[in-house]
Design an enzyme around this catalytic site. Structure first.
Site, PDB file in Angstrom:
ATOM      1  N   ASP A   1       0.846  -1.188   0.000  1.00 27.43           N
ATOM      2  CA  ASP A   1       0.000   0.000   0.000  1.00 27.43           C
ATOM      3  C   ASP A   1       0.889   1.248   0.000  1.00 27.43           C
ATOM      4  OD1 ASP A   1       0.940   0.292   2.620  1.00 27.43           O
ATOM      5  OD2 ASP A   1      -0.934  -0.368   3.530  1.00 27.43           O
TER       6      ASP A   1
ATOM      7  N   THR B   1     -12.970 -27.495  -4.031  1.00 31.41           N
ATOM      8  CA  THR B   1     -12.769 -27.234  -2.597  1.00 31.41           C
ATOM      9  C   THR B   1     -13.007 -25.760  -2.293  1.00 31.41           C
ATOM     10  OG1 THR B   1     -10.402 -26.955  -2.999  1.00 31.41           O
ATOM     11  CG2 THR B   1     -11.141 -29.147  -2.297  1.00 31.41           C
ATOM     12  N   PRO B   2     -14.264 -25.325  -2.331  1.00 30.65           N
ATOM     13  CA  PRO B   2     -14.541 -23.898  -2.099  1.00 30.65           C
ATOM     14  C   PRO B   2     -14.281 -23.482  -0.661  1.00 30.65           C
ATOM     15  CG  PRO B   2     -16.588 -25.133  -2.221  1.00 30.65           C
ATOM     16  CD  PRO B   2     -15.485 -26.093  -2.565  1.00 30.65           C
TER      17      PRO B   2
ATOM     18  N   LYS C   1     -17.188 -33.565   5.563  1.00 29.68           N
ATOM     19  CA  LYS C   1     -17.366 -32.845   4.304  1.00 29.68           C
ATOM     20  C   LYS C   1     -16.556 -31.562   4.211  1.00 29.68           C
ATOM     21  CE  LYS C   1     -22.048 -34.616   3.817  1.00 29.68           C
ATOM     22  NZ  LYS C   1     -23.472 -34.277   3.652  1.00 29.68           N
TER      23      LYS C   1
END
Length: 135
Positions: A15, A55-56, A86
């Protein structure tokens, strides 16, 4: 820790104060997970072709300890610290040399495409075994 990778911090990662802009850390966490998979011969295309799965991200977070800046070499250490039926959770430790920069985590789901929709499903045992082989 079972997997590590490094990133050279570029000018565009920073930044106006010359320190890493915080969203970049989340990019590096995600990229570290994908590099780990690729090191095992598992990428998102392979998961989709082999298991019909992806694999979100479900949840992500970080605690920042010290700033990193342009030309620093950032090392990211990753491990899986929780398996569920899961989903799984990865923890990350980010360092410049011996200096801690941040700790982070990702919770990822195992999701398959079924009837044109993405649905959670039990994690493929082969996928879990591959990642555990590095622990």
């Amino acid at each position: 820790m079972p997997f590590q990778t490094s990133y050279m911090i570029e000018w565009g990662d920073c930044d106006e104060a010359g320190i890493v802009f915080y969203p970049r850390y989340f990019y590096w966490l995600d990229t570290t997970f994908h590099r780990w998979g690729r090191s095992l011969g598992i990428n998102q295309r392979t998961l989709r072709a082999t298991y019909g799965a992806v694999t979100p991200l479900m949840e992500v977070g970080a605690t920042f300890r010290s700033p990193a800046s342009y030309d620093d070499e950032l090392t990211v250490h990753a491990q899986i610290d929780e398996w569920r039926d899961k989903q799984f959770r990865l923890s990350y430790r980010l360092m410049v040399g011996e200096r801690p920069i941040a700790e982070g985590f990702e919770r990822r789901a195992w999701a398959i495409f079924q009837d044109g929709k993405l649905r959670s499903a039990p994690i493929a045992p082969e996928f879990r075994a591959a990642l555990e082989g590095n622990t």
